[in-house]
Design a protein around this motif. Sequence first.
Motif, PDB file in Angstrom:
ATOM      1  N   PRO A 113       0.788  -1.233   0.000  1.00 49.55           N
ATOM      2  CA  PRO A 113       0.000   0.000   0.000  1.00 49.55           C
ATOM      3  C   PRO A 113       0.819   1.281   0.000  1.00 49.55           C
ATOM      4  N   PHE A 114       2.158   1.178  -0.065  1.00 52.85           N
ATOM      5  CA  PHE A 114       2.990   2.373   0.032  1.00 52.85           C
ATOM      6  C   PHE A 114       3.551   2.813  -1.314  1.00 52.85           C
ATOM      7  N   ILE A 115       2.936   2.345  -2.389  1.00 50.81           N
ATOM      8  CA  ILE A 115       3.305   2.798  -3.714  1.00 50.81           C
ATOM      9  C   ILE A 115       2.934   4.280  -3.854  1.00 50.81           C
ATOM     10  N   ASP A 116       3.695   5.037  -4.643  1.00 49.94           N
ATOM     11  CA  ASP A 116       3.342   6.444  -4.847  1.00 49.94           C
ATOM     12  C   ASP A 116       3.222   6.744  -6.333  1.00 49.94           C
ATOM     13  N   PRO A 135      10.317  -3.649 -11.294  1.00 50.85           N
ATOM     14  CA  PRO A 135      11.123  -2.786 -10.433  1.00 50.85           C
ATOM     15  C   PRO A 135      12.020  -3.630  -9.523  1.00 50.85           C
ATOM     16  N   GLY A 136      13.223  -3.153  -9.296  1.00 51.36           N
ATOM     17  CA  GLY A 136      14.141  -3.874  -8.417  1.00 51.36           C
ATOM     18  C   GLY A 136      14.954  -2.924  -7.575  1.00 51.36           C
ATOM     19  N   ILE A 137      15.274  -3.343  -6.359  1.00 55.33           N
ATOM     20  CA  ILE A 137      16.135  -2.544  -5.488  1.00 55.33           C
ATOM     21  C   ILE A 137      17.402  -3.330  -5.195  1.00 55.33           C
ATOM     22  N   VAL A 164      13.085  -7.907  -6.325  1.00 50.54           N
ATOM     23  CA  VAL A 164      12.042  -7.462  -7.249  1.00 50.54           C
ATOM     24  C   VAL A 164      10.757  -7.122  -6.502  1.00 50.54           C
ATOM     25  N   GLN A 165      10.101  -6.047  -6.935  1.00 53.43           N
ATOM     26  CA  GLN A 165       8.871  -5.569  -6.325  1.00 53.43           C
ATOM     27  C   GLN A 165       7.741  -5.578  -7.354  1.00 53.43           C
ATOM     28  N   ARG A 212      10.877   1.945   0.069  1.00 54.61           N
ATOM     29  CA  ARG A 212       9.683   2.267   0.865  1.00 54.61           C
ATOM     30  C   ARG A 212       8.465   1.459   0.424  1.00 54.61           C
ATOM     31  N   ASN A 213       8.551   0.861  -0.750  1.00 55.63           N
ATOM     32  CA  ASN A 213       7.429   0.111  -1.320  1.00 55.63           C
ATOM     33  C   ASN A 213       7.413  -1.310  -0.741  1.00 55.63           C
TER      34      ASN A 213
END
Length: 403
Positions: A113-116, A135-137, A164-165, A212-213
């Motif tokens: 729920p913290f996607i922007d 997406p990846g961090i 991966v997100q 943060r996601n």
Amino acid sequence: MSVAALIVAAGRGSRAGEGVPKQYRPLAGRTVLARTLDLFLGHPRIDHAIVVIHPDDRALYQASLAKLPPDKMFHLLPYAEGGETRQDSVRKGLEALVSGPPEIVLVHDAARPFIDAGFIDRAIEAGRRSKAAVPGIAVTDTIKLIGSDRNVVSTPDRASLRAVQTPQAFHFQVLLDAHRKAAMAGLHAFTDDGALAEWAGLPVHVFDGDARNIKLTHAADFGEAERRLQKSFPQEPSMTYLTRLGTGFDVHAFAEGDHVWLGGIRVPHDRGVLAHSDGDVILHALTDAILGALADGDIGTHFPPSDPQWRGASSDRFLAHAVSLVRQRGGIVDHLDATLLCEKPRLSPHREAMRLRIAEIAGLRLDQVSLKATTTEKLGFTGRSEGIAAQAAATIRLPEIAA
């Protein structure tokens, strides 16, 4: 290019503990799903959104929608029912979009729920440039690849690793074709659409994710998420919680045997205990403490000793049930504390294993579980080694509306 968001919300979320699925748990006054949907429905570049839900969750889903602004509902399509696996659920969601297919589809986990808006923009742009993009961090911990014997096989260079997100972006028809191909091949276990795209032979681009996601996975994640929301959005009305404290006590007489169960751990001993279940005084006391905080009877109310189905039952079921009752009411278990009273066996050799087991059963962090022991200086039945006892306290929070 037209863009649709496909929100996957059909899972059971078992790692988050018992109770309602995690996507329907309250988070600062709204369910996790409502918060996630609100972000996508309010984004100017999202034309439509569809949610894939479990067939048993229709009422929970409709209740979540009640918390969404009416002006955003225009972009929400009728829900699709999910399948046995995440992969099946995504495919069914894609099939539901076929009648009015978008050019790009973003697949997102409801429990993030913290996607922007900026992240959604990056996903859309990555989807425009590539047929498949995730997406990846960067990974900050050293990763070890281990074998079946749990020995290290290799240590990958973390500079080339990414966690991966979601949302993951795809050309719609390309992803649908890959899902249909996998289903025809009898493959249903892909937990990530990027991995399925790789299997289908597609080049998968990795764009920048955001630490943060986070994905809400364990029960302890919800307390942290509440604090994060209140810090980041102080102007947003937050859920009012009432803190409650409950206490519990349990005792069992010693009997013939060679072990006792304590804190969910089998402890060797020269005696056993006389009990209807496994006689775990620590778990029984903790269960009663939670039920006391809920004002919901005691362990005998929920698991009557006269009922033969509980004969010899593992006490982890009792504690898990009590915790699930808290979560069903939208509450949070903050802390569990127990004290063992006996001369023997000694607690210290098993303390950390018991704390870990209690945290696992209750879905808590280790620092939310306290365990102590004391003798009674040879006084009373515990001092005479006639039995064993435990007392416990549980601190919980309940939404004020549910109190």
